[in-house]
Scaffold this active site. Structure first.
Site, mmCIF file in Angstrom:
data_model
loop_
_atom_site.group_PDB
_atom_site.id
_atom_site.type_symbol
_atom_site.label_atom_id
_atom_site.label_comp_id
_atom_site.label_asym_id
_atom_site.label_seq_id
_atom_site.Cartn_x
_atom_site.Cartn_y
_atom_site.Cartn_z
ATOM 1 N N LYS A 22 0.839 -1.212 0.000
ATOM 2 C CA LYS A 22 0.000 0.000 0.000
ATOM 3 C C LYS A 22 0.868 1.254 0.000
ATOM 4 O O LYS A 22 0.678 2.158 -0.819
ATOM 5 C CB LYS A 22 -0.894 0.018 1.250
ATOM 6 C CG LYS A 22 -1.543 1.383 1.512
ATOM 7 C CD LYS A 22 -2.366 1.391 2.776
ATOM 8 C CE LYS A 22 -1.629 1.634 4.064
ATOM 9 N NZ LYS A 22 -1.432 3.048 4.453
ATOM 10 N N ASN A 23 1.814 1.313 0.934
ATOM 11 C CA ASN A 23 2.538 2.576 1.092
ATOM 12 C C ASN A 23 3.488 2.853 -0.072
ATOM 13 O O ASN A 23 3.686 4.013 -0.437
ATOM 14 C CB ASN A 23 3.257 2.607 2.451
ATOM 15 C CG ASN A 23 2.253 2.773 3.590
ATOM 16 O OD1 ASN A 23 1.106 3.159 3.359
ATOM 17 N ND2 ASN A 23 2.676 2.486 4.806
ATOM 18 N N ARG A 93 -3.658 11.046 4.456
ATOM 19 C CA ARG A 93 -2.514 11.940 4.578
ATOM 20 C C ARG A 93 -1.497 11.755 3.451
ATOM 21 O O ARG A 93 -0.787 12.688 3.095
ATOM 22 C CB ARG A 93 -1.806 11.693 5.911
ATOM 23 C CG ARG A 93 -2.642 11.999 7.111
ATOM 24 C CD ARG A 93 -1.830 11.729 8.354
ATOM 25 N NE ARG A 93 -0.525 12.359 8.235
ATOM 26 C CZ ARG A 93 -0.276 13.616 8.561
ATOM 27 N NH1 ARG A 93 -1.210 14.359 9.056
ATOM 28 N NH2 ARG A 93 0.937 14.113 8.404
ATOM 29 N N CYS A 117 -4.244 13.183 12.917
ATOM 30 C CA CYS A 117 -5.069 12.013 12.639
ATOM 31 C C CYS A 117 -5.088 11.163 13.890
ATOM 32 O O CYS A 117 -4.483 11.517 14.891
ATOM 33 C CB CYS A 117 -4.545 11.241 11.446
ATOM 34 S SG CYS A 117 -3.015 10.403 11.789
ATOM 35 N N ARG A 122 1.128 14.521 13.726
ATOM 36 C CA ARG A 122 1.715 14.308 12.384
ATOM 37 C C ARG A 122 1.876 15.576 11.557
ATOM 38 O O ARG A 122 1.219 15.767 10.523
ATOM 39 C CB ARG A 122 0.894 13.264 11.618
ATOM 40 C CG ARG A 122 0.891 11.934 12.300
ATOM 41 C CD ARG A 122 0.147 10.894 11.527
ATOM 42 N NE ARG A 122 0.925 10.308 10.451
ATOM 43 C CZ ARG A 122 0.444 9.382 9.621
ATOM 44 N NH1 ARG A 122 -0.793 8.994 9.721
ATOM 45 N NH2 ARG A 122 1.215 8.882 8.693
ATOM 46 N N ASP A 305 3.998 0.149 12.201
ATOM 47 C CA ASP A 305 2.809 -0.419 11.550
ATOM 48 C C ASP A 305 2.571 -1.884 11.926
ATOM 49 O O ASP A 305 1.558 -2.465 11.534
ATOM 50 C CB ASP A 305 2.921 -0.304 10.014
ATOM 51 C CG ASP A 305 2.800 1.135 9.543
ATOM 52 O OD1 ASP A 305 2.353 1.992 10.336
ATOM 53 O OD2 ASP A 305 3.154 1.407 8.377
ATOM 54 N N ARG A 397 -8.834 0.162 4.169
ATOM 55 C CA ARG A 397 -7.867 1.147 3.671
ATOM 56 C C ARG A 397 -6.552 0.464 3.330
ATOM 57 O O ARG A 397 -5.824 0.942 2.460
ATOM 58 C CB ARG A 397 -7.580 2.208 4.747
ATOM 59 C CG ARG A 397 -8.717 3.133 5.009
ATOM 60 C CD ARG A 397 -8.277 4.226 5.924
ATOM 61 N NE ARG A 397 -7.153 4.969 5.317
ATOM 62 C CZ ARG A 397 -6.595 6.020 5.852
ATOM 63 N NH1 ARG A 397 -7.024 6.481 7.009
ATOM 64 N NH2 ARG A 397 -5.606 6.625 5.263
HETATM 65 N N1 EPU Z 1 6.891 14.058 11.524
HETATM 66 C C1 EPU Z 1 7.044 15.388 11.846
HETATM 67 N N2 EPU Z 1 7.175 16.306 10.829
HETATM 68 C C2 EPU Z 1 7.116 15.947 9.524
HETATM 69 C C3 EPU Z 1 6.954 14.593 9.199
HETATM 70 C C4 EPU Z 1 6.842 13.654 10.228
HETATM 71 O O1 EPU Z 1 7.070 15.738 13.017
HETATM 72 O O2 EPU Z 1 7.222 16.835 8.657
HETATM 73 C C5 EPU Z 1 6.777 13.050 12.590
HETATM 74 C C6 EPU Z 1 5.423 12.351 12.617
HETATM 75 O O3 EPU Z 1 4.452 13.105 13.330
HETATM 76 C C7 EPU Z 1 5.758 11.033 13.265
HETATM 77 C C8 EPU Z 1 7.165 10.747 12.772
HETATM 78 O O4 EPU Z 1 7.686 11.998 12.327
HETATM 79 O O5 EPU Z 1 5.757 11.141 14.650
HETATM 80 C C9 EPU Z 1 7.270 9.761 11.638
HETATM 81 O O6 EPU Z 1 6.331 10.062 10.620
HETATM 82 P P1 EPU Z 1 6.585 9.762 9.080
HETATM 83 O O7 EPU Z 1 6.652 11.066 8.357
HETATM 84 O O8 EPU Z 1 7.707 8.812 8.906
HETATM 85 O O9 EPU Z 1 5.221 9.030 8.691
HETATM 86 P P2 EPU Z 1 4.528 9.147 7.285
HETATM 87 O O10 EPU Z 1 5.564 9.210 6.261
HETATM 88 O O11 EPU Z 1 3.479 10.181 7.326
HETATM 89 C C10 EPU Z 1 4.474 6.603 6.660
HETATM 90 C C11 EPU Z 1 3.432 5.558 6.430
HETATM 91 C C12 EPU Z 1 2.780 5.191 7.757
HETATM 92 C C13 EPU Z 1 3.859 4.696 8.725
HETATM 93 C C14 EPU Z 1 4.958 5.768 8.890
HETATM 94 C C15 EPU Z 1 6.120 5.327 9.745
HETATM 95 C C16 EPU Z 1 2.647 6.048 4.188
HETATM 96 C C17 EPU Z 1 1.523 6.475 3.321
HETATM 97 N N3 EPU Z 1 2.422 6.050 5.519
HETATM 98 O O12 EPU Z 1 3.792 7.728 7.190
HETATM 99 O O13 EPU Z 1 1.879 4.131 7.476
HETATM 100 O O14 EPU Z 1 3.302 4.422 9.984
HETATM 101 O O15 EPU Z 1 5.462 6.127 7.576
HETATM 102 O O16 EPU Z 1 6.700 4.179 9.229
HETATM 103 O O17 EPU Z 1 3.710 5.718 3.685
HETATM 104 C C18 EPU Z 1 -0.018 2.778 7.834
HETATM 105 O O18 EPU Z 1 0.240 2.222 6.745
HETATM 106 O O19 EPU Z 1 -0.888 2.342 8.635
HETATM 107 C C19 EPU Z 1 0.701 4.002 8.187
HETATM 108 C C20 EPU Z 1 0.258 4.855 9.107
#
Ligand code: EPU
Length: 417
Positions: A22-23, A93, A117, A122, A305, A397
């Site tokens: 998915k991701n 997101r 969320c 986030r 995850d 999802r």
């Molecule tokens: N963060 C910040 N600022 C930013 C970006 C992130 O503070 O600009 C913080 C977030 O709040 C969080 C941490 O950094 O505490 C890590 O977040 P990250 O940005 O790595 O998460 P993401 O890229 O938004 C992806 C996956 C998530 C998965 C996370 C961590 C996708 C679409 N989503 O999210 O997947 O949990 O990486 O591995 O790629 C899921 O599939 O259920 C899911 C939530």
């Protein structure tokens, strides 16, 4: 609203194939905006989030549709309207990842701020910081992020924390920037590596993905390509835990086992028997089991995850375990639901202390995010009696036909409208 009803107590056995990631898919779909012409992705999981991304790409003016059971086609011509509306970004997101490609290719983009969320606040500050380094002017206006640039130029982006989508967003923009961009403290997740490979096939020059320093030499233009999405490491881990929570014998295929190592290591520590080939893993119960410590961390650490699923599993194992969530600040919504099923869990800050071993009892439960719901389905497989998981749309999802896959392994599980 659909719900899933699980009657616990059946031992799962057999072989099942993981769907495409998915991701990875969501990032690759955003990347299709970087090129004119037709991109095709195959092994795409049939999920609500993928439908959401297709809808967003169409709202931007691209031609984006399913062309087979697991294949999507995107044509992002010149007629793009680079505005991603609130209603679509709010639901998912990952939509925010269109920002980098849009600004890189069209010089302007307006994308709704995703907001918080269920699993935490986030923020997207790191995405914006990176784009600013590349020469984007960022303006926050009425809940929208407006970006403009007279032309992106490479630069040094040092992320303050590990961010998967942040790294992907900036990497995509850098692919079309003039000159060299260096991303330091970059996320190392397999989905970052897959995106880098996809960009390189499109004609980009991205090096070092999979390490924490990625170098991108910008090119003037990228071309649309075809790509087969890698297997979903999180779905695979979930299916292995499903087998093990019933003390069954399950083989999952269609994955790159190396991407799953942190999960496999924890399952081995508990005492399960694992046999891993390059693209398949067999997991079964043979011998004594024990409680363990698990702390989530960016890749190659234990994936956040997979946190809810291993917690459900640990509830069934004699002894004491501690599960610490270090990536998101609020990813424990499954805990009160597991407690309603009889689990003995105490939450202290970011750690959950699980005293496992007593039989869970089926109950109506509800989850507020995707992986939490998966954890509850797993708990239901081990519980006595019926567990009714409400709000199944969260599971849809991210898990394609989860009830069918589990049923093919022998689970007594059904979906009710
Ligand atoms: N963060 C910040 N600022 C930013 C970006 C992130 O503070 O600009 C913080 C977030 O709040 C969080 C941490 O950094 O505490 C890590 O977040 P990250 O940005 O790595 O998460 P993401 O890229 O938004 C992806 C996956 C998530 C998965 C996370 C961590 C996708 C679409 N989503 O999210 O997947 O949990 O990486 O591995 O790629 C899921 O599939 O259920 C899911 C939530």
């Amino acid at each position: 609203m659909d719900r899933i009803v699980v009657q616990g107590g059946t031992r799962l056995e057999g072989e099942v194939r993981a769907s495409g990631s998915k991701n990875s898919t969501l990032a690759l779909m955003a990347a299709t905006l970087l090129a004119q012409g037709e991109s095709r992705l195959s092994n795409v999981p049939r999920l609500r989030d993928v439908d959401g991304m297709l809808e967003l790409l169409r709202a931007l003016g691209a031609n984006a549709e399913w062309v087979g059971p697991h294949e999507v086609r995107v044509v992002a011509g010149e007629e793009i309207n680079p505005e991603a509306p609130y209603d679509l970004v709010r639901k998912m997101r990952a939509s925010f990842m269109v920002l980098g490609p849009l600004v890189a290719r069209f010089g302007t983009a307006r994308v709704s701020e995703p907001g918080g969320c269920a699993i935490g606040v986030r923020p997207v500050d790191q995405h914006l910081k990176g784009l600013e380094v590349l020469g984007t002017k960022v303006n926050l206006d009425h809940g929208y992020v407006e970006c403009t640039t007279g032309g992106l130029r490479g630069g040094l982006v040092r992320f303050d924390m590990n961010t998967v989508n942040g790294t992907q967003n900036v990497m995509m923009a850098a692919a079309l920037a003039q000159g060299e961009t260096v991303l330091e403290n970059a996320a190392r997740e397999p989905e970052v590596v897959e995106l880098a490979e996809f960009l390189n096939r499109m004609g980009a020059d991205v090096r070092g993905a999979g390490g924490d320093r990625i170098t991108v030499r910008g090119v003037a233009e990228l071309r649309a390509v075809n790509h087969t999405v890698a297997g979903d490491r999180i779905e695979a881990g979930t299916l292995l835990c499903a087998g093990l929570i019933t003390r069954g014998d399950v083989t999952v295929t269609g994955i790159d086992t190396a991407d799953l190592e942190s999960t496999l290591e924890k399952l081995r520590q508990i005492g399960f028997l694992l046999e891993a080939g390059p693209d398949r893993v067999r997991a079964r119960h043979d011998g004594p089991l024990r409680g363990i410590l698990v702390a989530t961390a960016p890749f190659p650490g234990y994936a956040t995850d997979m946190q809810a699923q291993i917690m459900a599993l640990l509830c069934t194992i004699d002894g004491s375990s501690v599960v610490t969530e270090r990536v998101f600040e609020n990813r424990f919504m499954h805990v009160p639901e597991l407690q309603r099923m009889g689990a003995d869990i105490t939450l202290t800050g970011r750690s959950a202390h699980v005293r496992g071993g007593s039989r869970l009892s089926g109950a109506p439960v509800m989850a507020t995010d995707l992986r939490a719901s998966a954890g509850l389905v797993l708990a239901g497989l081990a519980a006595e009696g019926d567990t009714v998981v409400n709000r199944v749309y969260h599971i849809d999802r991210g898990y394609e036909r989860i009830e069918e896959k589990l049923r093919s392994l022998g689970a007594d599980i059904r979906r009710e409208a």
